[in-house]
Design an enzyme around this catalytic site. Structure first.
Site, short mmCIF file in Angstrom:
data_model
loop_
_atom_site.label_atom_id
_atom_site.label_comp_id
_atom_site.label_asym_id
_atom_site.label_seq_id
_atom_site.Cartn_x
_atom_site.Cartn_y
_atom_site.Cartn_z
N ASP A 1 -0.70 4.54 6.41
CA ASP A 1 -0.75 3.55 7.49
C ASP A 1 -2.05 3.61 8.30
O ASP A 1 -2.68 2.60 8.53
CB ASP A 1 0.44 3.69 8.44
CG ASP A 1 0.49 2.55 9.45
OD1 ASP A 1 0.52 1.39 9.01
OD2 ASP A 1 0.47 2.82 10.66
N LYS B 1 0.83 -1.22 0.00
CA LYS B 1 0.00 0.00 0.00
C LYS B 1 0.86 1.26 0.00
O LYS B 1 0.63 2.19 -0.79
CB LYS B 1 -0.92 0.00 1.23
CG LYS B 1 -1.91 -1.14 1.28
CD LYS B 1 -2.85 -1.03 2.45
CE LYS B 1 -2.14 -1.17 3.79
NZ LYS B 1 -1.55 -2.52 3.98
#
Length: 312
Positions: free
Chosen positions: A178, A160
């Site tokens: 995050d 990601k």
């Protein structure tokens, strides 16, 4: 959990100026509701909500001009309670001196604006509703892609942050990495922002924590964004069913708001940044009424009909 908001925060984010009480701006604001104390000016306090910001405009100040000194002092003492955050005066009006004296006595700040009551009410409500809304922490990355907030989720280690970094290098803007704090702006819109400790920061395994603002400039970050859809990165499995036509949109729910969700299989050799950019463009096109899946289905139906005619 919701943020802790003070009168100083309100002052910094709306078109307000200080009339008095500059030393009392640390008073907390506990609710987004704003009161227009019209009935209270007549002495009716049965359902008074002292924890709200009290907004006085032309109606209230004009009525106060007809009141006696004793009436003003009585109303002022009842209106300004220990949990009253502030008094706001709109349209360039002035408070009666009795109100100013009691405000100083009770240590309540008085703020003023040239804006109309309706306009400053809307400004304050918009700011407070966003700041005081309950937050839900979501593990993922939020990136502004072509003006759309795309919430990228997936298992730990799926890539990601690396994908978000490539998107930033391609000219898009990072909101949060995050962890994304998400709140409902209203019944249909979700807004995401970074936790204060992670603002403008990104963690890259093997590299460490980087400051995106310093490395890529102010144009590479945003403080918040309305979330358009959730794109979930899933590790590729041979037995996985993959949506090939684009008509398998799912829905996930955050803070009671339905959010479109798409699953993107992750496999070596797939350029995730380009795929996510394309997904964002396709999402916008659908919102504008251009649906490639529908076009394909229409073309397929026409072809089937033509083949049927030839067979007849």
């Amino acid at each position: 959990m919701a943020k802790q908001i003070t009168v100083q925060d309100l002052l910094d984010n709306t078109h307000l100026s200080i009339v008095s009480g500059a030393d009392f701006l640390n008073r907390p604001v506990a609710t987004e509701d704003i009161s227009r104390p019209g009935l209270e000016m007549t002495g009716y306090f049965n359902y008074y909500a002292p924890e709200r910001i009290q907004l006085m405009g032309i109606t209230e100040t004009s009525f106060a001009a007809r009141m006696s000194h004793d009436e003003l002092m009585m109303v002022a003492h009842k209106m300004m309670q220990p949990d009253t955050p502030a008094l706001v005066v709109s349209t360039g009006r002035k408070l009666p001196q009795e109100f100013m004296d009691v405000a100083n006595e009770v240590q309540i700040p008085v703020l003023a604006t040239e804006l109309t009551s309706s306009r400053i009410l809307a400004n304050m409500t918009y700011f407070l509703s966003g700041q005081l809304a309950e937050r839900q922490s979501v593990h993922g990355v939020l990136v502004d892609i072509f003006g759309l907030g795309v919430l990228i989720t997936g298992d730990s280690g799926v890539g990601k942050s690396e994908t978000a970094l490539e998107l930033v290098q391609r000219g898009h803007r990072l909101i949060a990495d995050d962890r994304v704090d998400v709140y409902a702006q209203d019944e249909e819109r979700l807004v995401g922002e970074p936790p204060a400790i992670l603002r403008n920061l990104m963690e890259l395994r093997g590299v460490g924590i980087i400051d995106v603002l310093n490395l890529f400039g102010a144009g590479a970050v945003r403080s918040h964004a309305t979330i358009a859809f959730n794109l979930h990165l899933a590790k590729w499995r041979d037995d996985q069913e993959v949506d090939r036509l684009g008509n398998g949109e799912e829905v996930t729910q955050i803070q009671g708001v339905d959010l479109p969700r798409y699953v993107l299989p992750v496999q070596t050799g797939r350029n995730l940044a380009v795929l996510i950019e394309t997904a964002a463009k396709n999402f916008r096109a659908k919102k504008m009424g251009f649906d490639a899946t529908e076009t394909f289905n229409n073309n397929l139906n026409v072809l089937i009909e033509q083949n049927s005619e030839h067979q007849d």
